[in-house]
Design a protein around this motif. Structure first.
Motif, PDB file in Angstrom:
ATOM      1  N   PHE A   1       0.723  -1.099   0.188  1.00  0.00           N
ATOM      2  CA  PHE A   1       0.056  -0.008   0.047  1.00  0.00           C
ATOM      3  C   PHE A   1       0.794   1.416  -0.007  1.00  0.00           C
ATOM      4  O   PHE A   1       1.602   1.516   0.927  1.00  0.00           O
ATOM      5  CB  PHE A   1      -0.877   0.090   1.232  1.00  0.00           C
ATOM      6  CG  PHE A   1      -1.888   1.050   1.244  1.00  0.00           C
ATOM      7  CD1 PHE A   1      -3.256   1.153   0.698  1.00  0.00           C
ATOM      8  CD2 PHE A   1      -1.496   2.356   1.969  1.00  0.00           C
ATOM      9  CE1 PHE A   1      -3.862   2.025   0.494  1.00  0.00           C
ATOM     10  CE2 PHE A   1      -2.232   3.381   1.909  1.00  0.00           C
ATOM     11  CZ  PHE A   1      -3.746   3.209   1.305  1.00  0.00           C
TER      12      PHE A   1
ATOM     13  N   PHE B   1      -7.780  15.459   3.223  1.00  0.00           N
ATOM     14  CA  PHE B   1      -7.431  14.422   2.119  1.00  0.00           C
ATOM     15  C   PHE B   1      -8.674  13.603   1.897  1.00  0.00           C
ATOM     16  O   PHE B   1      -9.676  13.554   2.730  1.00  0.00           O
ATOM     17  CB  PHE B   1      -6.216  13.716   2.296  1.00  0.00           C
ATOM     18  CG  PHE B   1      -6.113  12.952   3.603  1.00  0.00           C
ATOM     19  CD1 PHE B   1      -5.863  13.268   4.762  1.00  0.00           C
ATOM     20  CD2 PHE B   1      -6.514  11.457   3.444  1.00  0.00           C
ATOM     21  CE1 PHE B   1      -5.785  12.257   5.887  1.00  0.00           C
ATOM     22  CE2 PHE B   1      -6.571  10.696   4.383  1.00  0.00           C
ATOM     23  CZ  PHE B   1      -6.328  10.830   5.721  1.00  0.00           C
TER      24      PHE B   1
ATOM     25  N   TYR C   1      -5.475   3.087  -5.708  1.00  0.00           N
ATOM     26  CA  TYR C   1      -5.756   3.762  -4.470  1.00  0.00           C
ATOM     27  C   TYR C   1      -5.571   5.177  -5.120  1.00  0.00           C
ATOM     28  O   TYR C   1      -4.367   5.557  -5.382  1.00  0.00           O
ATOM     29  CB  TYR C   1      -5.067   3.428  -3.072  1.00  0.00           C
ATOM     30  CG  TYR C   1      -5.502   4.315  -1.972  1.00  0.00           C
ATOM     31  CD1 TYR C   1      -6.683   4.126  -1.378  1.00  0.00           C
ATOM     32  CD2 TYR C   1      -4.673   5.393  -1.575  1.00  0.00           C
ATOM     33  CE1 TYR C   1      -7.045   4.677  -0.086  1.00  0.00           C
ATOM     34  CE2 TYR C   1      -5.025   6.240  -0.458  1.00  0.00           C
ATOM     35  CZ  TYR C   1      -6.239   5.972   0.261  1.00  0.00           C
ATOM     36  OH  TYR C   1      -6.541   6.621   1.281  1.00  0.00           O
TER      37      TYR C   1
ATOM     38  N   ARG D   1      -5.494   9.296  -4.052  1.00  0.00           N
ATOM     39  CA  ARG D   1      -5.283  10.309  -2.808  1.00  0.00           C
ATOM     40  C   ARG D   1      -5.864  11.791  -3.220  1.00  0.00           C
ATOM     41  O   ARG D   1      -4.455  12.182  -3.516  1.00  0.00           O
ATOM     42  CB  ARG D   1      -4.143   9.852  -2.040  1.00  0.00           C
ATOM     43  CG  ARG D   1      -3.698  10.884  -0.982  1.00  0.00           C
ATOM     44  CD  ARG D   1      -4.583  11.194   0.125  1.00  0.00           C
ATOM     45  NE  ARG D   1      -4.991   9.843   0.843  1.00  0.00           N
ATOM     46  CZ  ARG D   1      -4.222   9.368   2.014  1.00  0.00           C
ATOM     47  NH1 ARG D   1      -3.115  10.061   2.225  1.00  0.00           N
ATOM     48  NH2 ARG D   1      -4.658   8.413   2.568  1.00  0.00           N
TER      49      ARG D   1
ATOM     50  N   TYR E   1      -4.293  -3.752   2.638  1.00  0.00           N
ATOM     51  CA  TYR E   1      -3.716  -2.886   3.606  1.00  0.00           C
ATOM     52  C   TYR E   1      -3.183  -3.720   4.936  1.00  0.00           C
ATOM     53  O   TYR E   1      -2.471  -3.642   5.485  1.00  0.00           O
ATOM     54  CB  TYR E   1      -4.764  -1.887   3.960  1.00  0.00           C
ATOM     55  CG  TYR E   1      -4.204  -0.608   5.058  1.00  0.00           C
ATOM     56  CD1 TYR E   1      -3.465   0.274   4.256  1.00  0.00           C
ATOM     57  CD2 TYR E   1      -4.603  -0.533   6.344  1.00  0.00           C
ATOM     58  CE1 TYR E   1      -2.919   1.464   5.015  1.00  0.00           C
ATOM     59  CE2 TYR E   1      -3.791   0.435   6.733  1.00  0.00           C
ATOM     60  CZ  TYR E   1      -3.200   1.545   6.290  1.00  0.00           C
ATOM     61  OH  TYR E   1      -2.756   2.401   6.975  1.00  0.00           O
TER      62      TYR E   1
ATOM     63  N   LYS F   1     -11.946  14.687   7.485  1.00  0.00           N
ATOM     64  CA  LYS F   1     -10.583  14.089   7.072  1.00  0.00           C
ATOM     65  C   LYS F   1      -9.559  14.880   6.852  1.00  0.00           C
ATOM     66  O   LYS F   1      -9.280  15.316   5.908  1.00  0.00           O
ATOM     67  CB  LYS F   1     -11.200  13.162   5.691  1.00  0.00           C
ATOM     68  CG  LYS F   1     -10.121  12.023   5.810  1.00  0.00           C
ATOM     69  CD  LYS F   1     -10.921  10.719   4.842  1.00  0.00           C
ATOM     70  CE  LYS F   1      -9.869   9.443   4.749  1.00  0.00           C
ATOM     71  NZ  LYS F   1      -9.726   8.800   5.964  1.00  0.00           N
TER      72      LYS F   1
ATOM     73  N   TYR G   1      -4.834  12.610  12.148  1.00  0.00           N
ATOM     74  CA  TYR G   1      -4.004  11.385  12.069  1.00  0.00           C
ATOM     75  C   TYR G   1      -2.585  11.399  12.874  1.00  0.00           C
ATOM     76  O   TYR G   1      -2.200  10.470  13.341  1.00  0.00           O
ATOM     77  CB  TYR G   1      -3.749  10.925  10.437  1.00  0.00           C
ATOM     78  CG  TYR G   1      -5.044  10.602   9.943  1.00  0.00           C
ATOM     79  CD1 TYR G   1      -5.415   9.269  10.006  1.00  0.00           C
ATOM     80  CD2 TYR G   1      -6.165  11.327   9.558  1.00  0.00           C
ATOM     81  CE1 TYR G   1      -6.731   8.707   9.123  1.00  0.00           C
ATOM     82  CE2 TYR G   1      -7.238  11.068   9.195  1.00  0.00           C
ATOM     83  CZ  TYR G   1      -7.759   9.813   8.767  1.00  0.00           C
ATOM     84  OH  TYR G   1      -8.830   9.558   8.202  1.00  0.00           O
TER      85      TYR G   1
ATOM     86  N   GLY H   1      -7.712   4.692  12.091  1.00  0.00           N
ATOM     87  CA  GLY H   1      -8.395   5.607  11.217  1.00  0.00           C
ATOM     88  C   GLY H   1      -9.685   4.901  10.568  1.00  0.00           C
ATOM     89  O   GLY H   1      -9.980   5.329   9.352  1.00  0.00           O
ATOM     90  N   MET H   2     -10.270   3.898  11.063  1.00  0.00           N
ATOM     91  CA  MET H   2     -11.243   3.126  10.578  1.00  0.00           C
ATOM     92  C   MET H   2     -12.512   3.181  11.334  1.00  0.00           C
ATOM     93  O   MET H   2     -12.393   3.050  12.706  1.00  0.00           O
ATOM     94  CB  MET H   2     -10.781   1.745  10.364  1.00  0.00           C
ATOM     95  CG  MET H   2      -9.531   1.690   9.371  1.00  0.00           C
ATOM     96  SD  MET H   2      -8.817   0.129   9.302  1.00  0.00           S
ATOM     97  CE  MET H   2     -10.133  -1.113   8.344  1.00  0.00           C
TER      98      MET H   2
ATOM     99  N   GLY I   1     -12.745   0.452   6.304  1.00  0.00           N
ATOM    100  CA  GLY I   1     -12.211   1.722   5.593  1.00  0.00           C
ATOM    101  C   GLY I   1     -11.858   1.505   4.211  1.00  0.00           C
ATOM    102  O   GLY I   1     -11.961   0.414   3.649  1.00  0.00           O
ATOM    103  N   THR I   2     -11.796   2.503   3.593  1.00  0.00           N
ATOM    104  CA  THR I   2     -11.343   2.408   1.836  1.00  0.00           C
ATOM    105  C   THR I   2      -9.947   1.469   1.936  1.00  0.00           C
ATOM    106  O   THR I   2     -10.230   0.719   0.851  1.00  0.00           O
ATOM    107  CB  THR I   2     -11.201   3.698   1.513  1.00  0.00           C
ATOM    108  OG1 THR I   2     -12.438   4.378   1.401  1.00  0.00           O
ATOM    109  CG2 THR I   2     -10.817   3.437  -0.035  1.00  0.00           C
ATOM    110  N   ALA I   3      -8.916   1.811   2.581  1.00  0.00           N
ATOM    111  CA  ALA I   3      -7.797   1.141   2.369  1.00  0.00           C
ATOM    112  C   ALA I   3      -7.870  -0.352   2.616  1.00  0.00           C
ATOM    113  O   ALA I   3      -7.340  -1.055   1.889  1.00  0.00           O
ATOM    114  CB  ALA I   3      -6.828   1.778   3.158  1.00  0.00           C
TER     115      ALA I   3
END
Ligand code: COI
Length: 361
Positions: A26, A72, A138, A140, A170, A197, A202, A236-237, A306-308
């Motif tokens: 990733f 982001f 992915y 960003r 991920y 976001k 983070y 982050g999820m 999450g997306t990742a």
């Protein structure tokens, strides 16, 4: 927003590109081009340009470097069975990007400009989209405050960029992550930036993440700031709890109180779980209810989304009060069913009843 083309004249050779895609991971390799657009308080948004991926040149007094005014997004392009490529719910990311911009006093990028810029860049980088199930490109998009000056004020200049990177898992989806429930640190407080976001959220999470590692855990679980007892998120999820088993199970997730991030994957799973015949509930779950639910057997599975990582099973949870383990510590059947169903929709092997996929090619 007009998009000018000034693409990389020296793109990665096909064999090298394929080797990089095959390596997986990733965020290890970035594609040949990126997109950039500038905003100025006086003149608004200028044109976007697709150009060779490369370093930015910033004055050391650029405001983002000092005060962290940054937002982001993360979304993915998936290869389809017909050889095409689709974006998954780019409109949802576009709307959230505008909300995050508003909270961070950055200029809102119109939803259609977000979708068009992302689409055009992905078209350019189409050969970088991995073909295997569970892999994707992915994307960003991000925005930084680029006024030069050390005064603390909303920047009068902003830069929007989009970069892309081929991505595989991920986290290993077949291995449950262990979590440390932090009572010392909080991710977000009412009135703060938790629902945005923003990079700063983070940054502020990393010390707790380090503490989780010291406790032998993979990830940190966040509780609410006021009572330090209501479960909010993991790293982050977003989090999901399965109560009961089989088709009578309830798929439960903490409700959006204003301090949680409104995950696009979280939202998609509410719908997917309902489509699969489960009861779905958004509410509050305390750390005690988590522990007692495991002890009584009511909570049978837990996963983060999450997306990742899409869906990542959660096994043992450790806190100052002790350790409790969900099921046998392995990914549960409903977790894997939801994961495979969602990935099936994203990859076009399961009917996209809700019109989530947006064709790029
Ligand atoms: C996601 O789950 O997509 C995230 O937000 C993690 C990402 C920041 C790498």
């Amino acid at each position: 927003m007009k998009i000018n083309l000034s693409p990389n004249q020296n793109p990665t050779a096909p064999a090298d590109r394929e080797a990089k895609i095959a390596e997986g991971g990733f965020g290890k390799y970035y594609t040949d081009n990126m997109l950039i657009a500038e905003w100025d308080e006086q003149s608004g948004w200028g044109d976007a340009t697709i150009k060779a991926y490369g370093p930015l040149s910033l004055d050391p007094a650029t405001s983002v470097l000092h005060y962290g005014q940054e937002i982001f997004e993360g979304l993915k392009a998936y290869s389809q069975p017909d050889g095409g490529v689709s974006l998954f719910r780019p409109d949802a990311n576009a709307k959230r990007f505008a909300k995050s911009a508003n909270r961070l006093a950055l200029p809102e990028l119109p939803v259609e400009d977000f979708i068009n810029t992302v689409t055009e860049l992905v078209k350019h980088e189409i050969n970088w989209v991995p073909k295997n199930f569970g892999e994707s490109l992915y994307i960003r998009p991000f925005m930084i405050a680029t006024e030069v000056g050390l005064g603390v004020r909303p920047s009068n200049h902003a830069t929007y960029l989009v970069i892309t990177t081929p991505a595989s898992a991920y986290f290993n989806p077949n291995k449950a992550v262990t979590v440390w429930i932090s009572t010392e640190y909080v991710r977000a407080a009412p009135g703060g930036t938790g629902a945005a976001k923003a990079g700063g959220n983070y940054a502020a999470s990393l010390l707790a993440q380090k503490e989780a590692a010291t406790q032998g855990c993979d990830q940190v679980v966040w509780l609410d700031a006021l009572e330090r007892k209501w479960v909010e998120e993991m790293g982050g999820m977003n989090l999901y709890f399965i109560k009961g088993s089989g088709k009578d199970a309830t798929v439960f997730t903490p409700k959006l109180t204003g301090t949680l991030l409104a995950g696009v994957t979280r939202d998609s799973i509410l719908t997917v779980a309902r489509d699969l015949g489960y009861k779905v509930e958004e509410g509050m779950i305390s750390i005690d209810q988590w522990r007692d639910g495991i002890a009584s057997g009511e909570i049978t599975e837990i996963f983060a989304c999450g997306t990742a990582a899409v869906v990542s099973p959660v096994g043992a949870a450790k806190s100052a009060q002790g350790t409790w383990t969900t099921g046998n510590g392995e990914p549960g059947p409903i977790t894997m069913e939801i994961r495979n169903h969602l990935l099936g929709i994203q990859h076009g092997t399961i009917a996209d009843k809700h019109g989530w996929n947006v064709k790029v090619k």
